[in-house]
Design a protein around this motif. Structure first.
Motif, PDB file in Angstrom:
ATOM      1  N   PRO A   1      27.332 -19.684 -27.996  1.00 13.41           N
ATOM      2  CA  PRO A   1      28.774 -19.395 -28.074  1.00 13.41           C
ATOM      3  C   PRO A   1      29.175 -18.967 -29.475  1.00 13.41           C
ATOM      4  CG  PRO A   1      28.361 -21.760 -27.918  1.00 13.41           C
ATOM      5  CD  PRO A   1      27.062 -21.084 -27.651  1.00 13.41           C
TER       6      PRO A   1
ATOM      7  N   TRP B   1      29.296 -24.886 -22.269  1.00 16.56           N
ATOM      8  CA  TRP B   1      28.984 -23.451 -22.251  1.00 16.56           C
ATOM      9  C   TRP B   1      27.613 -23.230 -21.609  1.00 16.56           C
ATOM     10  CZ3 TRP B   1      31.406 -19.045 -24.664  1.00 16.56           C
ATOM     11  CH2 TRP B   1      30.594 -17.920 -24.791  1.00 16.56           C
TER      12      TRP B   1
ATOM     13  N   TYR C   1      37.081 -20.745 -27.135  1.00 15.78           N
ATOM     14  CA  TYR C   1      36.374 -19.511 -26.791  1.00 15.78           C
ATOM     15  C   TYR C   1      37.259 -18.378 -26.306  1.00 15.78           C
ATOM     16  CZ  TYR C   1      32.423 -22.724 -27.080  1.00 15.78           C
ATOM     17  OH  TYR C   1      31.514 -23.654 -27.504  1.00 15.78           O
TER      18      TYR C   1
END
Length: 296
Positions: free
Chosen positions: A33, A251, A284
């Motif tokens: 990420p 994630w 994110y």
């Protein structure tokens, strides 16, 4: 091959490294990420190379900017992490993780004479091999040769890798006295040890309820001192670091499993799926469901 970290943020080096003490990784940033990896450590040397992007390589409290073509050597047991600063695509970032025993056994005179002084040098946490430095041109060529051999594995590739890494370590040893020293104070060394203890606790218990007091107790220090350690090395509070890691785990789960968001939320230590979704979007810029669709 993917880098896998155990609960103490130490790389789980493949078992066959005992037969040939070198591991090779590439294309890691594409799966991370924000193209950023967690700070971790391991009892091996590491060499990483920026190929197409600009990277921020953190070693201890120092941030090193790597331009395309630059390589970095990181000494053993040093806290380190990586983040891509620019570049249209994830940098391939070839990484070699290896033991000094690739040159000679630990009990040998060669190891004691040439490897021990490097790994035991407290003023040498890292060495940067700049792409425009004539001094390190031969070293960079050897690094590329070793990476190519590990990637392609032609006949006798182990001998090629061994020769190349031997040349790199020889160059470092020959310049050991002329390399700029980067001494760490007793305070810095103590802070790093404390941080390692707290990170070990945090990453082992991330799925459970964890408080600031719990994290600080892992290093037998006060909550305020724990906060100073995290700020110095990670630029965030202990609780923020915990949330970041929980989100990193989520994630991965969104990419690699078919678990529901509710299941992932609980598995990562979030008290509610709504809170998990808010934190995920805040971190994110998209909802967990959107990330899963993009990942698939």
């Amino acid at each position: 091959m993917s880098i896998v970290l155990d609960h103490q943020l130490r790389e789980q080096i493949p078992p066959d490294i005992l037969d040939f003490p070198v591991a090779f990784y590439s294309d890691e940033l594409a799966d991370l990420p924000d193209r950023a990896g967690p700070v971790h450590w391991h009892p091996y040397f590491e060499i990483a190379t920026a190929q197409s992007g600009v990277l921020d390589y953190q070693v201890g409290q120092t941030h090193i900017r790597l331009e395309p073509g630059d390589s970095i050597f990181v000494n053993q047991n040093m806290l380190h992490g990586i983040r891509q600063l620019s570049g249209a695509a994830p940098d391939p970032l070839p990484i070699l993780v290896f033991s000094g025993t690739v040159v000679a056994p630990e009990h040998s005179a060669v190891y004691r004479k040439y490897i021990q002084p490097v790994l035991g040098c407290s003023t040498l946490p890292f060495v940067v091999f700049r792409h425009d430095s004539d001094l390190w041109q031969a070293v960079r060529q050897q690094i590329h040769r070793a990476c190519d051999a590990m990637r392609e594995r032609p006949a006798c590739y182990e001998l090629t890798v061994q020769r190349s890494l031997c040349s790199v370590l020889e160059a470092i040893f020959r310049h050991l006295d002329s390399l700029p020293p980067l001494p760490s104070s007793r305070v810095q060394l103590t802070a790093q040890i404390r941080l390692q203890k707290m990170l070990s606790y945090l990453y082992e218990h991330y799925a459970q309820p964890v408080t600031l007091a719990d994290i600080a107790a892992a290093a037998h220090i006060s909550r305020s001192e724990a906060g100073r350690c995290f700020q110095a090395y990670l630029g965030c509070s202990p609780v923020e670091a915990l949330i970041q890691y929980r989100l990193q785990r989520a994630w991965r789960m969104l990419q690699e499993t078919d678990m529901t968001q509710q299941e992932i939320s609980l598995a990562c230590g979030f008290h509610s799926v709504q809170y998990f979704r808010r934190q995920f979007r805040k971190r994110y810029g998209c909802a967990p469901g959107e990330k899963r669709k993009l990942g698939k």
